[in-house]
Design a protein around this motif. Structure first.
Motif, PDB file in Angstrom:
ATOM      1  N   LEU A   1      35.202  27.421  33.361  1.00 31.75           N
ATOM      2  CA  LEU A   1      36.565  27.062  32.972  1.00 31.75           C
ATOM      3  C   LEU A   1      37.253  26.404  34.165  1.00 31.75           C
ATOM      4  O   LEU A   1      37.254  26.946  35.272  1.00 31.75           O
ATOM      5  N   PHE A   2      37.843  25.233  33.948  1.00 31.26           N
ATOM      6  CA  PHE A   2      38.582  24.529  34.997  1.00 31.26           C
ATOM      7  C   PHE A   2      40.036  24.369  34.552  1.00 31.26           C
ATOM      8  O   PHE A   2      40.316  23.922  33.438  1.00 31.26           O
TER       9      PHE A   2
ATOM     10  N   LEU B   1      33.743  24.087  29.908  1.00 35.28           N
ATOM     11  CA  LEU B   1      32.571  23.246  30.145  1.00 35.28           C
ATOM     12  C   LEU B   1      31.300  24.055  29.909  1.00 35.28           C
ATOM     13  O   LEU B   1      31.120  25.125  30.486  1.00 35.28           O
ATOM     14  N   HIS B   2      30.422  23.545  29.050  1.00 27.45           N
ATOM     15  CA  HIS B   2      29.147  24.198  28.773  1.00 27.45           C
ATOM     16  C   HIS B   2      28.018  23.475  29.511  1.00 27.45           C
ATOM     17  O   HIS B   2      28.044  22.239  29.636  1.00 27.45           O
TER      18      HIS B   2
ATOM     19  N   ALA C   1      33.917  31.179  36.563  1.00 27.19           N
ATOM     20  CA  ALA C   1      32.990  31.520  35.495  1.00 27.19           C
ATOM     21  C   ALA C   1      33.778  31.912  34.245  1.00 27.19           C
ATOM     22  O   ALA C   1      34.894  32.446  34.332  1.00 27.19           O
ATOM     23  N   PHE C   2      33.189  31.649  33.089  1.00 28.64           N
ATOM     24  CA  PHE C   2      33.889  31.912  31.831  1.00 28.64           C
ATOM     25  C   PHE C   2      32.901  32.504  30.838  1.00 28.64           C
ATOM     26  O   PHE C   2      31.688  32.490  31.068  1.00 28.64           O
ATOM     27  N   SER C   3      33.403  33.024  29.735  1.00 32.19           N
ATOM     28  CA  SER C   3      32.548  33.667  28.741  1.00 32.19           C
ATOM     29  C   SER C   3      32.867  33.150  27.350  1.00 32.19           C
ATOM     30  O   SER C   3      33.916  32.549  27.113  1.00 32.19           O
TER      31      SER C   3
ATOM     32  N   ALA D   1      36.750  32.079  22.846  1.00 37.39           N
ATOM     33  CA  ALA D   1      37.262  32.432  21.524  1.00 37.39           C
ATOM     34  C   ALA D   1      38.757  32.746  21.579  1.00 37.39           C
ATOM     35  O   ALA D   1      39.527  32.356  20.687  1.00 37.39           O
ATOM     36  N   HIS D   2      39.174  33.433  22.639  1.00 38.31           N
ATOM     37  CA  HIS D   2      40.596  33.744  22.812  1.00 38.31           C
ATOM     38  C   HIS D   2      41.410  32.462  23.008  1.00 38.31           C
ATOM     39  O   HIS D   2      42.508  32.317  22.459  1.00 38.31           O
ATOM     40  N   LEU D   3      40.849  31.525  23.796  1.00 37.33           N
ATOM     41  CA  LEU D   3      41.549  30.269  24.053  1.00 37.33           C
ATOM     42  C   LEU D   3      41.651  29.435  22.780  1.00 37.33           C
ATOM     43  O   LEU D   3      42.670  28.776  22.529  1.00 37.33           O
TER      44      LEU D   3
END
Length: 247
Positions: A156-157, A195-196, A220-222, A227-229
């Motif tokens: 996540l950026f 970003l994936h 880092a992101f999950s 889903a929350h975003l």
């Protein structure tokens, strides 16, 4: 000739076919340094000084030359206050060649950009050949182990302004075409780019993240966070980096 100011120490210059034709220069002459090519670079630096006050005399410069196609090229010129930082900073600006190829580039004037452009073009050609070989090897390994689960890293950026996201997209210059989604966070008004890793190798994905970190803050992101975003954020674009490059 389009010159953009990225920040106080960095500009981006796009040379199109029309720019080259008006100076009677082609990309081959840029690489090998004709007098017309030298004049073109002097005009570019002079225009940057007039438009943005970009003073480059007696200051170490870091140059990234990115051939877009057979008719145009993008030059990113960065002033470096501390020459010892050249190795580290240049590696972040070079997704088109391996870090082992990156080297500090210190210039005293526009004429010397010619030599740097030639080196980068040669390195890019070697890197392209090597990348094609690596892709073939990766494809063969993938076919042999098709049952092995793949890993899709997520980063996540965060950006304060949309202009920062646009600048980041141009910084990548189409290198990344994987899955990416841009949201606007209603809680703080920031722009959040998810970003994936997609089909990119960990090394390539890391290079993309290095470049984006020059424009925004990453972490880092999950999938749960994404889903929350999706639920609470405003969707701006489901392929932001590809679309914003066109602006």
């Amino acid at each position: 000739m389009k010159i953009e100011k990225i920040n106080e120490n960095q500009i981006r210059c796009t040379l199109t076919r029309e720019d080259l034709e008006s100076h009677q220069v082609n990309l081959k002459e840029l690489a090998y340094g004709s007098e017309k090519a030298k004049k073109l670079f002097r005009d570019m630096m002079q225009q940057a000084q007039i438009q943005f006050g970009f003073e480059a005399d007696n200051i170490p410069l870091m140059i990234e030359a990115i051939p877009v196609n057979l008719d145009s090229v993008i030059l990113i010129v960065t002033k470096v206050e501390d020459p010892e930082e050249l190795d580290t900073r240049f590696s972040k600006f070079s997704p088109y060649k391996d870090n082992a190829q990156a080297e500090p580039l210190q210039l005293d004037g526009a004429d010397n950009i010619i030599d740097i452009f030639q080196k980068i073009c040669e390195a890019k050609m070697k890197s392209t050949t090597r990348k094609q070989a690596n892709q073939k090897e990766t494809s063969e390994k993938s076919a042999a182990s098709s049952e092995t689960p793949t890993v899709d890293l997520i980063r996540l950026f965060s950006f304060y302004h949309l202009d920062d996201v646009i600048a980041a997209a141009h910084g990548l210059n189409g290198f990344f075409t994987g899955k990416n989604t841009l949201y606007k966070d209603s809680s703080d008004g920031r722009y959040q780019l998810v970003l994936h890793q997609s089909e990119y190798s960990p090394e390539e994905f890391n290079k993309v993240c290095n470049i984006l970190s020059e424009y925004g803050s990453g972490r880092a992101f999950s999938a749960a966070g994404e889903a929350h975003l999706k639920e609470h954020g405003e969707l701006i674009s489901s392929s932001a980096l590809q679309q914003l490059t066109q602006l």
